[in-house]
Design an enzyme around this catalytic site. Structure first.
Site, PDB file in Angstrom:
ATOM      1  N   LYS A 191      41.423  50.496  30.960  1.00 17.63           N
ATOM      2  CA  LYS A 191      42.372  51.738  31.548  1.00 17.63           C
ATOM      3  C   LYS A 191      43.170  52.130  30.318  1.00 17.63           C
ATOM      4  O   LYS A 191      43.440  53.460  30.071  1.00 17.63           O
ATOM      5  CB  LYS A 191      43.405  51.243  32.407  1.00 17.63           C
ATOM      6  CG  LYS A 191      42.767  50.820  33.772  1.00 17.63           C
ATOM      7  CD  LYS A 191      43.651  50.149  34.594  1.00 17.63           C
ATOM      8  CE  LYS A 191      43.075  49.704  35.888  1.00 17.63           C
ATOM      9  NZ  LYS A 191      43.828  48.898  36.812  1.00 17.63           N
ATOM     10  N   ALA A 207      26.458  57.385  49.740  1.00 22.04           N
ATOM     11  CA  ALA A 207      25.244  56.430  49.312  1.00 22.04           C
ATOM     12  C   ALA A 207      26.105  54.992  49.199  1.00 22.04           C
ATOM     13  O   ALA A 207      27.197  54.816  48.674  1.00 22.04           O
ATOM     14  CB  ALA A 207      24.848  56.899  48.121  1.00 22.04           C
TER      15      ALA A 207
HETATM   16  N1  NAP Z   1      40.193  49.167  44.863  1.00 23.06           N
HETATM   17  C1  NAP Z   1      41.200  49.781  44.247  1.00 23.06           C
HETATM   18  O1  NAP Z   1      42.113  49.637  44.638  1.00 23.06           O
HETATM   19  C2  NAP Z   1      40.823  50.818  43.115  1.00 23.06           C
HETATM   20  C3  NAP Z   1      41.868  51.367  42.294  1.00 23.06           C
HETATM   21  C4  NAP Z   1      41.709  52.078  41.367  1.00 23.06           C
HETATM   22  C5  NAP Z   1      40.113  52.466  40.971  1.00 23.06           C
HETATM   23  N2  NAP Z   1      39.124  51.783  41.631  1.00 23.06           N
HETATM   24  C6  NAP Z   1      37.560  52.065  41.187  1.00 23.06           C
HETATM   25  O2  NAP Z   1      37.307  52.700  42.154  1.00 23.06           O
HETATM   26  C7  NAP Z   1      35.753  52.186  42.193  1.00 23.06           C
HETATM   27  C8  NAP Z   1      35.404  51.592  43.578  1.00 23.06           C
HETATM   28  O3  NAP Z   1      35.882  50.480  43.707  1.00 23.06           O
HETATM   29  P1  NAP Z   1      36.300  49.737  45.322  1.00 23.06           P
HETATM   30  O4  NAP Z   1      37.263  48.782  45.254  1.00 23.06           O
HETATM   31  O5  NAP Z   1      36.180  51.075  46.248  1.00 23.06           O
HETATM   32  O6  NAP Z   1      35.014  49.229  45.262  1.00 23.06           O
HETATM   33  P2  NAP Z   1      34.035  48.295  46.309  1.00 23.06           P
HETATM   34  O7  NAP Z   1      35.047  48.192  47.739  1.00 23.06           O
HETATM   35  O8  NAP Z   1      33.493  47.243  45.951  1.00 23.06           O
HETATM   36  O9  NAP Z   1      33.206  49.244  46.959  1.00 23.06           O
HETATM   37  C9  NAP Z   1      31.813  49.609  46.195  1.00 23.06           C
HETATM   38  C10 NAP Z   1      30.958  50.449  46.977  1.00 23.06           C
HETATM   39  O10 NAP Z   1      29.698  51.112  46.523  1.00 23.06           O
HETATM   40  C11 NAP Z   1      28.588  50.653  46.955  1.00 23.06           C
HETATM   41  N3  NAP Z   1      27.477  50.373  45.941  1.00 23.06           N
HETATM   42  C12 NAP Z   1      27.528  49.116  45.148  1.00 23.06           C
HETATM   43  N4  NAP Z   1      26.431  49.283  44.354  1.00 23.06           N
HETATM   44  C13 NAP Z   1      25.598  50.283  44.949  1.00 23.06           C
HETATM   45  C14 NAP Z   1      24.249  50.897  44.398  1.00 23.06           C
HETATM   46  N5  NAP Z   1      23.560  50.226  43.733  1.00 23.06           N
HETATM   47  N6  NAP Z   1      23.946  52.004  45.203  1.00 23.06           N
HETATM   48  C15 NAP Z   1      24.621  52.320  46.332  1.00 23.06           C
HETATM   49  N7  NAP Z   1      26.032  52.052  46.481  1.00 23.06           N
HETATM   50  C16 NAP Z   1      26.537  50.994  45.833  1.00 23.06           C
HETATM   51  C17 NAP Z   1      28.953  49.305  48.149  1.00 23.06           C
HETATM   52  O11 NAP Z   1      28.000  49.449  48.959  1.00 23.06           O
HETATM   53  P3  NAP Z   1      28.081  48.150  50.112  1.00 23.06           P
HETATM   54  O12 NAP Z   1      29.211  48.461  50.833  1.00 23.06           O
HETATM   55  O13 NAP Z   1      26.939  48.606  50.819  1.00 23.06           O
HETATM   56  O14 NAP Z   1      27.841  47.089  49.212  1.00 23.06           O
HETATM   57  C18 NAP Z   1      30.432  49.726  48.365  1.00 23.06           C
HETATM   58  O15 NAP Z   1      30.220  51.007  49.543  1.00 23.06           O
HETATM   59  C19 NAP Z   1      35.432  51.273  41.160  1.00 23.06           C
HETATM   60  O16 NAP Z   1      35.330  51.932  39.834  1.00 23.06           O
HETATM   61  C20 NAP Z   1      37.086  50.888  40.638  1.00 23.06           C
HETATM   62  O17 NAP Z   1      37.444  50.191  39.524  1.00 23.06           O
HETATM   63  C21 NAP Z   1      39.384  51.025  42.590  1.00 23.06           C
END
Ligand code: NAP
Length: 351
Positions: free
Chosen positions: A207, A45
């Protein structure tokens, strides 16, 4: 291995979600535990379906209806990698209510709604696993709940936010001022366009709340974690936003470096008092392990009896590194293991 694979609904295909999807699609045999079920990606999704398909995700798996994917009769496990508050909170709660195990990397939703989600998971006897929510690829929550379960933990502390550590490291190494380094970090992709959640300390607070749940058995209120120092580097402003070049120089003259340290400990002489927690710019010896933890690395130290001090360090963020923790949790569920808190007692209210 049982015959039917467990079907995984992936919510979010961004930095972390794409890495998880790739692993599930490209190496399912490697991920299948010998003493459990195999895993199969059932759906993905996102918000923007066309962009996800253009990025190479299988067209037939992508949907913009996460609630339907969670509710689908053939979804067995939900992986929430959307981030933030809603709809993540409602989707996780719905999956747990339906008895579908959840894996999430979402420290915000856990720090702010952890007690509610834990209550649902316990009531429905459904695993909720969240190793990736602290320290990215570093295993620390699982060890707190399992290998260290025989200890009484007195303190946890560490560097848990890569963005602020990168900024402070650059200020120390280059002598640049805070504003210049933040702008450069944004250009290099190490800081978000709106860096407030990182630089003001809230990401580290979230965290720390999750760490404290495993270390001390209670969900702290995020608002109870201090982020503004009364004195010392950056005093009077949240997180690292008040840290100046003069603070960095003063620390250096004393053989130290400024780090954003998250810490929680039991107060009182016998360690029986309330939990005291803060996230503050702190001078640590430059030659210490925390002092030498530079750039986007994370390090978490745990003080406990009888073990003494143990530490966990490594890549605290990034899609691939964080997918390691998510996949580990998925495999744990495929093996029939329970929640990240394993056999620890239910959380109490903070005291
Ligand atoms: N990035 C890191 O290094 C990292 C490290 C540790 C933990 N985290 C955690 O992992 C989680 C994801 O982080 P990320 O960096 O991967 O985030 P991201 O790159 O911003 O990706 C978010 C994803 O969620 C989708 N999304 C957002 N709102 C949505 C909705 N209402 N319905 C369906 N899909 C939705 C987005 O879709 P679209 O692409 O279509 O916008 C995108 O595919 C977060 O909780 C973050 O805190 C991240």
């Amino acid at each position: 291995m049982s015959a039917a694979p467990l079907r995984v609904a992936l919510l979010g295909a961004g930095t972390v979600g794409r890495a998880v999807a790739r692993a599930l699609l490209e190496r399912p045999a490697e991920l299948a535990p010998t003493d459990g079920s195999s895993l199969e990606l059932a759906g993905i999704a996102v918000r923007d379906v066309e962009r996800a398909r253009a990025a190479g995700l299988p067209a037939g798996l992508v949907t913009d209806a996460p609630a339907h994917l969670v509710a689908a009769a053939d979804t067995d496990i939900v992986v929430e990698l959307i981030g933030g508050d809603e709809p993540a909170r409602t989707l996780i709660a719905a999956a747990l209510q339906a008895g579908k195990p959840v894996v999430t990397a979402n420290k915000h939703v856990l720090a702010h709604h952890g007690a509610e989600l834990e209550a649902i998971a316990r009531r429905t006897a459904t695993p909720l696993r969240f190793e990736a929510s602290v320290g990215g690829g570093i295993p620390v929550l699982g060890p707190l709940a399992t290998e260290l379960a025989g200890n009484r933990i007195s303190a946890v502390r560490g560097i848990v936010n890569g963005t602020t550590n990168y900024i402070l490291s650059a200020m120390t190494d280059d002598g640049s001022d805070y504003g210049t380094v933040v702008t450069a970090a944004q250009a290099a992709g190490y800081a978000e366009a709106d860096p407030a959640g990182d630089v003001e300390g809230q990401d580290a607070v979230n965290k720390l709340v999750v760490l404290a749940r495993l270390a001390f058995g209670c969900w702290l209120a995020p608002g109870a974690v201090a982020t503004i120092a009364a004195d010392g580097p950056g005093a009077g402003r949240p997180g690292i936003t008040g840290v100046t070049s003069a603070d960095i120089d003063a620390a250096r003259s004393a053989g130290g470096v400024v780090k954003l340290i998250a810490r929680a400990r039991r107060a009182g002489d016998a360690g029986s008092g309330p939990i005291v927690a803060d996230v503050l710019p702190t001078v640590v010896p430059a030659s210490s392990e925390l002092g030498r933890t530079g750039g986007v690395l994370n390090r978490i130290e745990v003080e406990a009896v009888p073990v003494g001090t143990v530490a966990f360090s490594g890549p605290g963020a990034g899609g691939d590194a964080t997918s390691s923790a998510v996949l580990g949790d998925l495999i744990a569920i495929a093996r029939g293991l329970g929640s990240t808190w394993a056999g620890l007692p239910p959380a109490t209210a903070a005291r």
